[in-house]
Every structure is written in C-alpha cells, then in structure tokens.
Design an enzyme around this catalytic site. Sequence first.
Site, PDB file in Angstrom:
ATOM      1  N   GLU A  41       2.347 -11.282   6.049  1.00  0.00           N
ATOM      2  CA  GLU A  41       3.566 -10.480   5.946  1.00  0.00           C
ATOM      3  C   GLU A  41       3.225  -9.168   6.640  1.00  0.00           C
ATOM      4  O   GLU A  41       2.416  -8.383   6.138  1.00  0.00           O
ATOM      5  CB  GLU A  41       3.915 -10.269   4.470  1.00  0.00           C
ATOM      6  CG  GLU A  41       5.101  -9.350   4.236  1.00  0.00           C
ATOM      7  CD  GLU A  41       5.251  -8.980   2.760  1.00  0.00           C
ATOM      8  OE1 GLU A  41       5.024  -9.836   1.875  1.00  0.00           O
ATOM      9  OE2 GLU A  41       5.577  -7.806   2.493  1.00  0.00           O
ATOM     10  N   ARG A  45       5.636  -0.818   9.000  1.00  0.00           N
ATOM     11  CA  ARG A  45       5.268   0.570   8.691  1.00  0.00           C
ATOM     12  C   ARG A  45       4.554   1.227   9.850  1.00  0.00           C
ATOM     13  O   ARG A  45       4.181   2.395   9.756  1.00  0.00           O
ATOM     14  CB  ARG A  45       4.307   0.604   7.507  1.00  0.00           C
ATOM     15  CG  ARG A  45       4.873   0.119   6.219  1.00  0.00           C
ATOM     16  CD  ARG A  45       3.936   0.552   5.117  1.00  0.00           C
ATOM     17  NE  ARG A  45       3.968  -0.341   4.003  1.00  0.00           N
ATOM     18  CZ  ARG A  45       3.074  -0.337   3.028  1.00  0.00           C
ATOM     19  NH1 ARG A  45       2.075   0.516   3.073  1.00  0.00           N
ATOM     20  NH2 ARG A  45       3.174  -1.165   2.034  1.00  0.00           N
ATOM     21  N   THR A  68       8.429  -4.627   4.301  1.00  0.00           N
ATOM     22  CA  THR A  68       8.953  -3.255   4.294  1.00  0.00           C
ATOM     23  C   THR A  68      10.269  -3.143   5.071  1.00  0.00           C
ATOM     24  O   THR A  68      10.519  -2.145   5.745  1.00  0.00           O
ATOM     25  CB  THR A  68       7.930  -2.235   4.852  1.00  0.00           C
ATOM     26  OG1 THR A  68       6.603  -2.697   4.623  1.00  0.00           O
ATOM     27  CG2 THR A  68       8.070  -0.878   4.160  1.00  0.00           C
ATOM     28  N   LYS A 128      10.090 -10.740  -4.791  1.00  0.00           N
ATOM     29  CA  LYS A 128       8.791 -10.075  -4.802  1.00  0.00           C
ATOM     30  C   LYS A 128       8.778  -9.191  -6.056  1.00  0.00           C
ATOM     31  O   LYS A 128       9.722  -8.417  -6.255  1.00  0.00           O
ATOM     32  CB  LYS A 128       8.709  -9.220  -3.535  1.00  0.00           C
ATOM     33  CG  LYS A 128       7.563  -8.250  -3.468  1.00  0.00           C
ATOM     34  CD  LYS A 128       7.537  -7.619  -2.089  1.00  0.00           C
ATOM     35  CE  LYS A 128       6.377  -6.659  -1.936  1.00  0.00           C
ATOM     36  NZ  LYS A 128       5.993  -6.496  -0.531  1.00  0.00           N
TER      37      LYS A 128
END
Length: 210
Positions: A41, A45, A68, A128
């Site tokens: 994953e 960022r 993210t 999640k």
Amino acid sequence: MNDVLEFHGRHRLVPVVVVDRADRAWPLAETLSDAGLPSAEVTLRTPAALSVISAMTACPGFVVGAGTVVRPAQVEQAVAAGARYVVSPGFSAAVDRECRQLGVLLVPGVATATELQAALEAGRDVVKFFPAAAAGGAAMVAALSAPFPSARFVPTGGIGAAELGDYLRLTSVLAVGGTWLAPRDAVDSGDFERIARDVREATTLVEHLR
Ligand SMILES: O=C(O)C(=O)C[C@H](O)[C@H](O)COP(=O)(O)O
C-alpha cells in the site's frame, strides 16, 4: 469477495510503504515478492508516490494499492498510475463516490462504532481499523465485531511483529497492515536485506498462526 481482498485474506499482511525515491520502487517490490509478500500500500505522502505505484505494477504478480487517499482527485491519479485499490485513513463520502464511479475498491478507515456503521451503510464491509494501537488495539476490534458481524478489518497503525498474533487470531481480521514490514528509513537507505528479513519473520509468524 473482490480479488484484492481475497489476496489480502490469503497473505494476511499488508506492507504500508512511504517511498521518497522512485528508483526504490522496483527493488522494493522485488524484495517483498521474493520474501513471500507481493504487495504494497503506497501512501500518497511523498512526491514520488504515483511514480512508485506505476513502477511497482511492472513487477509480475505484485498487487499495489494507494494509501492516504483523502481527496477524490487522488483516486483518479492513483488508478491512472495502476493502483488496484484505494485506502483512506478515514471515511469520506466524496472519496467513496469517486471510487464507485471508477470501479475501484475502497478500504476506508474507521476507529469508532459510528464510523464503522457509516462505512457499512455505504456497502464497505472491509475497513481499515486506524490508528489501531491508539484506538484500542485488538480488544477494540473484537468489541466492534460483536454488533457488526459482517465487518472485516485491516488494523493498521502502531502495529509490529509482537502484536500480530493478537489481531490475526480474530476471525474478523482480514489482514494486518503497517510500515514496520518495510520502514521508510530502510527503503530510503536501500537496506533491502533488513526488509527481506523482517518480512520473512512476519510471514513465518503468519504461517504458525494458521
Ligand atoms: O491511512 C493511511 O493512509 C495512512 O497512511 C496511515 C498508515 O497506514 C499508518 O500510518 C501506518 O502506521 P504505522 O504502521 O504505525 O507506521
């Protein structure tokens, strides 16, 4: 179940990676694959993240997702780069809508019963659980699973090898995610031996828990 979710359910571990340099993408994907965990994953960022996703898709059998993702526009970018699924730290109706439109799997983040209920109402059964350690750990996942038996969790955030068993013993836990499998500093410095060692240790632990 979606094939990406089946994949995660089989491997039970999701390396969450923060990659600063695009040239680390290929050796990282190869290292993870060789160590028995062909997925990542990639958190959006870093400026390199989308290039990293593209580069990783060239690794045969490697399943890459985008993490993210907090704005709808990022969904399109991630999918264009080759991401097979999208992960958000929280639940956003706008991101959820965009994922639906583009036909890409979303794994939204939840930390409370209210957030979980909203995700389930939107048809997102796999969530999640983030930030897992700070939000109550495996005990919280077990507590949430009682009133919401259809939910499947991917706990992430503050988890390391030591906590793996606590989560993976729960039937409601599909897989556990985290950066400890391929820490940012190890990726940055090109310490792929350390990553291979940590991933092998984790996959061995998972085998013992089966
Ligand atoms: O939600 C997102 O998209 C994130 O990027 C959150 C990350 O999954 C965690 O920050 C990883 O947590 P650690 O394993 O403790 O480093």
